[in-house]
Design an enzyme around this catalytic site. Sequence first.
Site, PDB file in Angstrom:
ATOM      1  N   ARG A   1       0.824  -1.206   0.000  1.00  0.00           N
ATOM      2  CA  ARG A   1       0.000   0.000   0.000  1.00  0.00           C
ATOM      3  C   ARG A   1       0.866   1.266   0.000  1.00  0.00           C
ATOM      4  NH1 ARG A   1      -4.817  -0.310   4.340  1.00  0.00           N
ATOM      5  NH2 ARG A   1      -3.492   0.910   5.690  1.00  0.00           N
TER       6      ARG A   1
ATOM      7  N   GLU B   1      -0.611   5.986   9.526  1.00  0.00           N
ATOM      8  CA  GLU B   1      -1.763   5.078   9.644  1.00  0.00           C
ATOM      9  C   GLU B   1      -1.617   4.390  10.995  1.00  0.00           C
ATOM     10  OE1 GLU B   1      -4.203   4.959   7.648  1.00  0.00           O
ATOM     11  OE2 GLU B   1      -3.453   5.812   5.787  1.00  0.00           O
TER      12      GLU B   1
ATOM     13  N   ARG C   1     -11.765 -11.112  10.798  1.00  0.00           N
ATOM     14  CA  ARG C   1     -10.785 -10.987   9.726  1.00  0.00           C
ATOM     15  C   ARG C   1      -9.412 -10.736  10.341  1.00  0.00           C
ATOM     16  NH1 ARG C   1     -10.028  -6.384   6.491  1.00  0.00           N
ATOM     17  NH2 ARG C   1      -8.693  -6.904   4.737  1.00  0.00           N
TER      18      ARG C   1
HETATM   19  P1  NAP Z   1       4.380  -0.903  16.266  1.00  0.00           P
HETATM   20  O1  NAP Z   1       4.943  -1.512  17.468  1.00  0.00           O
HETATM   21  O2  NAP Z   1       4.072   0.542  16.278  1.00  0.00           O
HETATM   22  O3  NAP Z   1       5.406  -1.266  15.103  1.00  0.00           O
HETATM   23  C1  NAP Z   1       5.178  -0.862  13.770  1.00  0.00           C
HETATM   24  C2  NAP Z   1       6.501  -0.687  13.066  1.00  0.00           C
HETATM   25  O4  NAP Z   1       7.232   0.361  13.726  1.00  0.00           O
HETATM   26  C3  NAP Z   1       7.392  -1.925  13.096  1.00  0.00           C
HETATM   27  O5  NAP Z   1       8.100  -2.002  11.897  1.00  0.00           O
HETATM   28  C4  NAP Z   1       8.324  -1.604  14.260  1.00  0.00           C
HETATM   29  O6  NAP Z   1       9.563  -2.257  14.186  1.00  0.00           O
HETATM   30  C5  NAP Z   1       8.506  -0.116  14.058  1.00  0.00           C
HETATM   31  N1  NAP Z   1       9.011   0.546  15.258  1.00  0.00           N
HETATM   32  C6  NAP Z   1       8.762   0.222  16.546  1.00  0.00           C
HETATM   33  N2  NAP Z   1       9.441   1.065  17.367  1.00  0.00           N
HETATM   34  C7  NAP Z   1      10.124   1.915  16.568  1.00  0.00           C
HETATM   35  C8  NAP Z   1      11.011   2.992  16.806  1.00  0.00           C
HETATM   36  N3  NAP Z   1      11.354   3.358  18.036  1.00  0.00           N
HETATM   37  N4  NAP Z   1      11.527   3.658  15.760  1.00  0.00           N
HETATM   38  C9  NAP Z   1      11.218   3.298  14.500  1.00  0.00           C
HETATM   39  N5  NAP Z   1      10.384   2.269  14.199  1.00  0.00           N
HETATM   40  C10 NAP Z   1       9.840   1.589  15.232  1.00  0.00           C
HETATM   41  O7  NAP Z   1       3.026  -1.599  15.823  1.00  0.00           O
HETATM   42  P2  NAP Z   1       2.722  -3.143  15.636  1.00  0.00           P
HETATM   43  O8  NAP Z   1       2.509  -3.736  16.975  1.00  0.00           O
HETATM   44  O9  NAP Z   1       3.737  -3.772  14.743  1.00  0.00           O
HETATM   45  O10 NAP Z   1       1.372  -3.090  14.798  1.00  0.00           O
HETATM   46  C11 NAP Z   1       0.135  -2.978  15.397  1.00  0.00           C
HETATM   47  C12 NAP Z   1      -0.371  -1.554  15.326  1.00  0.00           C
HETATM   48  O11 NAP Z   1      -0.424  -1.128  13.967  1.00  0.00           O
HETATM   49  C13 NAP Z   1      -1.781  -1.442  15.833  1.00  0.00           C
HETATM   50  O12 NAP Z   1      -1.897  -0.321  16.665  1.00  0.00           O
HETATM   51  C14 NAP Z   1      -2.600  -1.256  14.567  1.00  0.00           C
HETATM   52  O13 NAP Z   1      -3.809  -0.589  14.758  1.00  0.00           O
HETATM   53  C15 NAP Z   1      -1.665  -0.493  13.716  1.00  0.00           C
HETATM   54  N6  NAP Z   1      -2.059  -0.607  12.308  1.00  0.00           N
HETATM   55  C16 NAP Z   1      -2.621   0.480  11.707  1.00  0.00           C
HETATM   56  C17 NAP Z   1      -3.046   0.397  10.393  1.00  0.00           C
HETATM   57  C18 NAP Z   1      -3.689   1.573   9.723  1.00  0.00           C
HETATM   58  O14 NAP Z   1      -3.735   1.575   8.508  1.00  0.00           O
HETATM   59  N7  NAP Z   1      -4.188   2.561  10.437  1.00  0.00           N
HETATM   60  C19 NAP Z   1      -2.878  -0.793   9.682  1.00  0.00           C
HETATM   61  C20 NAP Z   1      -2.294  -1.879  10.329  1.00  0.00           C
HETATM   62  C21 NAP Z   1      -1.880  -1.766  11.650  1.00  0.00           C
HETATM   63  P3  NAP Z   1       9.842  -3.596  15.029  1.00  0.00           P
HETATM   64  O15 NAP Z   1       9.072  -4.651  14.370  1.00  0.00           O
HETATM   65  O16 NAP Z   1      11.292  -3.790  14.918  1.00  0.00           O
HETATM   66  O17 NAP Z   1       9.384  -3.320  16.435  1.00  0.00           O
END
Ligand code: NAP
Length: 500
Positions: A182, A273, A301
Amino acid sequence: MNTISAHASNDTRASDPERTARDLGVDPRLFLGGRRQDGSAGQTIVVENPATGAALTEVASATPEDALAALDAADAVQESWAATAPRERGEILRRAYQILTDRSGELARIITLEMGKSLDESRGEVAYGADYLRWFSEEAVRISGEWKVNAAGTARVLTMRQPVGPSLLITPWNAPLAMPARKIGPAVAAGCTMILKPAAQTPLTALFLAEALAEAGLPEGVLSVLPTSDAGGLTDALFADDRLRKVSFTGSTEVGRMLLRKSADHVLRTSMELGGNAPFIVCSDADVDAAVDGAMLAKIRNNGEACVAANRFLVHADVAEEFSAKFADRMRTLRTGDGSEPGVQVGLLIDAAQRDKVAGLVADAIAQGGRLVTGGSSPEGTGYFFAPTVLTDVPANARINSEEIFGPVAPIRVFHDDDEAIRIANDTEFGLVAYLYTQDVSRAVRLSERLQTGMVGLNRGLVSDPAAPFGGVKQSGMGREGGSTGIDEYLETKYVALAV
Ligand code: NAP
């Protein structure tokens, strides 16, 4: 080589990781400017299979130095890439769409193995993610400008759209193909170069996608895919370099806020997002059976691990009993298990921490007075299962009403009139999506207008669609992905004043 686990619970080595990755059709090295290489520190990340909790394989882990090398590559080709014919950029995306579609079974297996959802869900994600590449292959050739006479009639106003420049794309684990696609789709269509940092827990899908784009003809330097165990260090190096012009992030609101603060130093363009807390509203005049069908889609889903997952079910008192009973019956019959087994409908949650978080939210809701109708626990097994769960009479102060569940759990609350439904629905810092079931067209319009969200699913439990502008308001983010405006996130408008 040093090995780092992306999963808190696991630090064992995968046996013959290189062979496993290659058997899956993935080159486990970094995709740095189109060339495959090990990370400069020689470290790897263990990728775990949530169905077993065991190490699946390992991939190279990028360092901040690798990130800067990727930015060198991106910067070096930005100008020539921006000058390629839009048709050429579009056809690269179209060919990549075809490759992903042709290899859908293989790719779905990789997604299931590293992320845990069922094969059916993964196949659905391949179709959905690939479709963003197809959509933006069509948008690449529709970038337009404007020619106007100024108000005084003394000059002409010419506007053109140009690529923003080197972009950092950061994606989560819950949709390891669709979230990168996306972002890469519009960035390629617009003529931006980019560095993708996929989630450390799901790097295999992103590396597979990079191969598909290279095979489709994406020139070297345009894309790097850098899994890393040091997300903060790697991205800090890029934020400190003023050749980076944009960051597009999908993930939690907490990390998004932090990245926005970092983006301020070099005034980067940002697309965010972030998290959601979607209300699913069932009005007294709703078609209850249709609402139950929609609820199953909106809740189950992606195992419930979706930003657009229905988080709070708000049901009018007149239909609450019927809806709750029918919904619980459907939830009860879902088949849970290892996502790679045929017939499984609800796979595993990503890791032990996520399973425990879901269990904690359910326990709190019950302690506050909520009533458990079905589910409520983790079935026996080594993987990270949580049973599809329905709770009723969940009081307002339960944590589950304000926190993103990210699991197959549905808390139900009753409302008595439209004002109350809207007040509860909007009582959250999030504003991504709301679902609304009513057969009264006027009510549908009135309530859709009052919902503080970027998207509304009206008598529909699914809003994700490459043709639609996906995104949220409030702390669910800014910017839109997909639709006819998705490409705007990667374009700047330049205005030329012409004397006449
Ligand atoms: P996350 O912890 O925020 O991680 C997302 C990405 O950010 C990962 O690649 C992560 O890397 C990276 N990241 C984490 N800490 C970072 C830092 N200090 N500096 C730079 N990058 C960093 O989220 P998640 O647990 O993977 O995903 C779940 C969240 O995504 C939920 O809140 C969900 O609602 C949201 N989401 C939103 C959408 C939308 O379109 N609105 C779509 C899908 C998901 P690492 O893997 O190395 O930690």
